[in-house]
Design a protein around this motif. Structure first.
Motif, PDB file in Angstrom:
ATOM      1  N   ARG A 187       1.929   1.663  -3.685  1.00 24.41           N
ATOM      2  CA  ARG A 187       0.821   1.152  -4.492  1.00 24.41           C
ATOM      3  C   ARG A 187       1.065   1.357  -5.985  1.00 24.41           C
ATOM      4  NH1 ARG A 187      -2.997  -2.717  -3.925  1.00 24.41           N
ATOM      5  NH2 ARG A 187      -4.974  -2.170  -4.914  1.00 24.41           N
ATOM      6  N   PRO A 238      -6.472   1.685  -2.190  1.00 18.20           N
ATOM      7  CA  PRO A 238      -7.191   1.383  -0.947  1.00 18.20           C
ATOM      8  C   PRO A 238      -6.417   1.837   0.289  1.00 18.20           C
ATOM      9  CG  PRO A 238      -6.062  -0.574  -1.727  1.00 18.20           C
ATOM     10  CD  PRO A 238      -5.828   0.495  -2.764  1.00 18.20           C
ATOM     11  N   VAL A 277      -9.359  -2.393  -5.968  1.00 16.29           N
ATOM     12  CA  VAL A 277      -9.505  -0.958  -5.745  1.00 16.29           C
ATOM     13  C   VAL A 277      -8.172  -0.286  -6.050  1.00 16.29           C
ATOM     14  CG1 VAL A 277      -9.975   0.824  -4.016  1.00 16.29           C
ATOM     15  CG2 VAL A 277     -11.302  -1.302  -4.014  1.00 16.29           C
ATOM     16  N   LEU A 292       0.809  -1.209   0.000  1.00 17.90           N
ATOM     17  CA  LEU A 292       0.000   0.000   0.000  1.00 17.90           C
ATOM     18  C   LEU A 292       0.848   1.267   0.000  1.00 17.90           C
ATOM     19  CD1 LEU A 292      -2.951  -0.965   2.376  1.00 17.90           C
ATOM     20  CD2 LEU A 292      -2.776  -1.161  -0.112  1.00 17.90           C
ATOM     21  N   ASP A 310     -17.631  -2.720  -5.699  1.00 18.75           N
ATOM     22  CA  ASP A 310     -16.370  -3.344  -5.298  1.00 18.75           C
ATOM     23  C   ASP A 310     -16.543  -4.852  -5.120  1.00 18.75           C
ATOM     24  OD1 ASP A 310     -15.413  -0.732  -5.219  1.00 18.75           O
ATOM     25  OD2 ASP A 310     -15.834  -0.501  -3.090  1.00 18.75           O
ATOM     26  N   ALA A 329     -12.527  -1.982   8.809  1.00 17.75           N
ATOM     27  CA  ALA A 329     -12.360  -2.699   7.544  1.00 17.75           C
ATOM     28  C   ALA A 329     -12.612  -4.187   7.723  1.00 17.75           C
ATOM     29  CB  ALA A 329     -10.946  -2.476   7.016  1.00 17.75           C
ATOM     30  N   LEU A 359     -11.069  -6.944  -1.136  1.00 22.05           N
ATOM     31  CA  LEU A 359     -11.378  -5.772  -1.960  1.00 22.05           C
ATOM     32  C   LEU A 359     -10.123  -4.984  -2.332  1.00 22.05           C
ATOM     33  CD1 LEU A 359     -14.604  -4.427  -0.206  1.00 22.05           C
ATOM     34  CD2 LEU A 359     -14.447  -5.604  -2.386  1.00 22.05           C
ATOM     35  N   ARG A 360      -9.083  -5.117  -1.540  1.00 25.89           N
ATOM     36  CA  ARG A 360      -7.835  -4.414  -1.829  1.00 25.89           C
ATOM     37  C   ARG A 360      -7.318  -4.742  -3.229  1.00 25.89           C
ATOM     38  NH1 ARG A 360      -3.472  -6.747   1.848  1.00 25.89           N
ATOM     39  NH2 ARG A 360      -3.726  -8.434   0.358  1.00 25.89           N
ATOM     40  N   ASN A 420      -5.431   0.994   4.413  1.00 28.97           N
ATOM     41  CA  ASN A 420      -5.139  -0.227   5.162  1.00 28.97           C
ATOM     42  C   ASN A 420      -6.258  -0.503   6.158  1.00 28.97           C
ATOM     43  OD1 ASN A 420      -4.745   1.519   7.322  1.00 28.97           O
ATOM     44  ND2 ASN A 420      -2.561   1.128   7.523  1.00 28.97           N
ATOM     45  N   PHE A 441     -16.448   3.460  -0.589  1.00 27.42           N
ATOM     46  CA  PHE A 441     -16.736   2.361  -1.508  1.00 27.42           C
ATOM     47  C   PHE A 441     -17.735   2.887  -2.535  1.00 27.42           C
ATOM     48  CE2 PHE A 441     -19.703   2.148   1.976  1.00 27.42           C
ATOM     49  CZ  PHE A 441     -20.928   1.922   1.376  1.00 27.42           C
ATOM     50  N   SER A 493     -14.369  -2.095   2.270  1.00 29.92           N
ATOM     51  CA  SER A 493     -13.256  -1.146   2.319  1.00 29.92           C
ATOM     52  C   SER A 493     -13.503  -0.132   3.433  1.00 29.92           C
ATOM     53  CB  SER A 493     -13.122  -0.404   0.991  1.00 29.92           C
ATOM     54  OG  SER A 493     -12.800  -1.281  -0.047  1.00 29.92           O
ATOM     55  N   ASP A 530      -4.100   5.916   4.536  1.00 27.95           N
ATOM     56  CA  ASP A 530      -3.517   5.898   3.199  1.00 27.95           C
ATOM     57  C   ASP A 530      -2.012   6.025   3.373  1.00 27.95           C
ATOM     58  OD1 ASP A 530      -2.517   6.405   0.672  1.00 27.95           O
ATOM     59  OD2 ASP A 530      -4.157   7.723   0.080  1.00 27.95           O
TER      60      ASP A 530
END
Length: 597
Positions: free
Chosen positions: A129, A565, A562, A126, A546, A225, A558-559, A567, A234, A230, A572
């Motif tokens: 990313r 995303p 997307v 992440l 999603d 989460a 879902l990560r 964590n 979402f 997410s 972020d």
């Protein structure tokens, strides 16, 4: 010639042999085969093999290249030598002999490689990313997501729906989760909220006289989460329709979802007609209101077989409490003691005393196991016949009040099916869950409360509902609401409802649950006023984008579908959000921090 490319890295074919071309991209992989360098050059469109040998004027530059450097390559297209073709690549019949290489963007040491699909810790993925997104699987998922959304839009518009955009800055409302609040500079001490869903706005659109609304809607909820949820934000396919019944909503939405899944399922079968399963039946047969219908196991009530039986543990529970039931979970192909003991141990690990069982094997009438011996041959055989089992099969049993053990039966059914390989994972099985209870009994507060969505229309003619006696507890708790969920492979894609558009019905509904009219006016006065000025019957649904993409990409988190995303702690890591702000910004907003110690 164009400054950067004449072709993309996925464009060259055999009919380009002999052409002089220019490509630009990332050095995906570099291999040195006895002094000859092979560079797999990658861009958004694909991958082309570049060759540089000591006779090439580009060789000295090629020797300096490292993974993920961005380069421009000029060269001549030639056929790959016999035996070196790559049938898995669209460009696998050709290669480019490099005559010139220009470094456009060198890369420092990588925190994680792009080549290969090995797993890396979430924190690294992440934080970097943009590197993670260069990897083939993730890049493909994101492109598939865009194509799925395009298909949804196209299918909605073909059915006469029009896309509207609803506000992002709105008022805080008491929904199911916490709001994200935005302080107002112009109105000190007041806050906007990011919408948890466009629910009130889409209803207001219907009240405004528009007929068929949809939106690929961003939603914001300050909640924890999960793999299938997410944190923070979402997207959902938000839908609302006027002058409709539940059937009309199903007839509009079902072809859209079926069509999208058939389009992107890579040949996997999709349910041709979504079955409708009442909420109560779903709990009794599958132990959940989100059943995975790829799992063939259906539970059954076998209380009668244990009443006054020799198995005293269950028999005494049934005799002492009329609310006690015994449910059987069939286990086809599970008829051996080792498997049964393993499941019993699993149940104990889940906090239960154990999991009673009977299994049937060749030459042993009435089944095997302590429970079979206690109930006797006749009852054991009667249960086997009721459950449709045979030699080599087993059945597990839970007893008690269903409301107490129901949370366990669903996972037990799933565990048994997974262990025995009963789930056909190469298909998409949809269903509608319908007939949700309007109310439930709140044991802690000793009062009637809403069961699910308080703004759904009761499944009763309005005049008849208004005549209901709030003291008639049995009738009130037996009421159904016109609510529905759509479920695919055990994943809830959406909840929806026919809305309560009659203010007097809404006031009565809240009064039955013990809410004073002033509470309704205070929290939902604007909507109540709008409904009082001529509201059409309307209803809708909002399938999660999603989750749809996650299923169609074969992912479990879902990560993986997307773009950027957060964590599990709603951070972020790449952009550093949430972040501190300056004292000046806080002064402009008239905010003073009071941080926990």
């Amino acid at each position: 010639m164009h400054r950067y490319r004449t072709h993309t890295c996925g464009a060259l074919r055999a009919d380009n042999i002999g052409s002089t071309v220019r490509l630009s991209g990332w050095c995906h992989r570099i291999r040195d085969h006895g002094g000859v360098l092979f560079i797999d050059l990658r861009d958004h469109y694909g991958l082309t093999q570049i060759v540089a040998d000591p006779d090439s004027p580009a060789f000295k530059t090629a020797e300096k290249l490292r993974a993920e450097w961005v380069v421009r390559v000029d060269g001549r297209v030639r056929r790959r030598p016999d035996g070196t073709e790559n049938p898995d690549l669209p460009t696998g019949a050709v290669e480019v002999f490099a005559t010139d290489i220009e470094v456009l963007g060198p890369a420092s040491e990588l925190p994680m490689p792009v080549f290969g699909e090995q797993e890396y810790p979430e924190e690294i993925r992440l934080k970097y990313r943009f590197l993670d997104l260069r990897r083939e699987r993730l890049h493909r998922n994101i492109m598939k997501r865009g194509a799925i959304i395009d298909s949804l839009r196209r299918r909605m518009k073909s059915q006469g729906f029009f896309e509207f955009q609803t506000p992002i800055l709105t008022a805080s409302s008491p929904e199911g989760a916490r709001d994200f609040l935005v302080p107002s500079r112009l109105h000190p001490g007041k806050f906007y909220a990011l919408p948890q869903a466009p629910q009130q706005f889409k209803q207001l659109i219907m009240i405004s006289g528009f007929d068929r609304y949809f939106q690929i809607a961003p939603c914001f909820r300050d909640e924890d989460a999960r793999a299938d949820r997410s944190p923070g934000e979402f997207y959902q396919l938000d839908v609302e329709m006027s002058f409709v019944t539940q059937d009309d909503v199903f007839d509009a939405v079902e072809p859209v979802l079926r069509g999208v899944f058939e389009e992107f399922a890579d040949g996997k079968p999709v349910t041709p007609k979504f079955p409708r399963i009442p909420y109560g039946e779903a709990l009794r047969s599958y132990g959940t209101d989100k059943p995975d219908l790829r799992n063939p196991i259906r539970m059954q009530d076998v209380t009668a077989h244990f009443r006054s039986s020799g198995f005293k543990v269950f028999a005494s529970m049934i005799a002492s409490d009329p609310a006690v039931e015994v449910w059987a979970i069939p286990a086809p192909k599970g008829g051996n003691r080792a498997f049964c003991d393993r499941m019993n141990a699993w149940a104990q690990g889940e906090g239960l005393p154990g999991l009673g069982y009977i299994f049937w094997r060749e030459g042993e009438e009435g089944g095997a196991g302590p429970l079979a011996k206690n109930v006797g041959i006749e009852r054991s055989e009667a249960m086997r016949n009721q459950l449709g089992l045979t030699v080599g099969d087993a059945a597990f049993f839970v007893a008690g009040r269903p409301k107490d053990f129901i949370r366990f039966t669903g996972p037990a059914r799933a565990k048994i099916a997974a262990e025995l390989g009963l789930i056909d994972r190469d298909r998409f099985e949809f269903c509608w869950i319908v007939d949700f209870p309007m109310y439930e009994w709140n044991e802690e507060e000793k009062k009637i409360d809403f069961s699910h969505n308080p703004f759904s229309m009761p499944n009763l003619p309005p005049e008849e509902f208004l005549r209901l006696d709030p003291a008639d507890k049995e009738k009130i708790l037996g009421l159904k609401a016109i609510q529905y969920d759509i479920v695919c492979n055990g994943v809830e894609l959406s909840s929806g409802a026919i809305r309560n558009h009659r203010p007097e019905v809404m006031k009565k509904a809240f009064a039955i649950a013990g809410y004073d009219e002033s509470v309704l006016e205070q929290k939902f006065g604007g909507m109540l006023h709008a409904l009082s000025l001529g509201a059409p019957p309307h209803g809708g649904i909002a399938p999660g984008i999603d989750r749809i993409v996650m299923l169609l990409c074969g992912e479990e988190n879902l990560r993986e579908v997307v773009l950027f995303p957060m964590n599990q702690r709603a951070e972020d890591l790449m952009m550093g959000a949430p972040s501190e702000v300056t004292p000046k910004q806080l002064r402009e907003l008239h905010i003073r921090l009071n941080l926990p110690k």
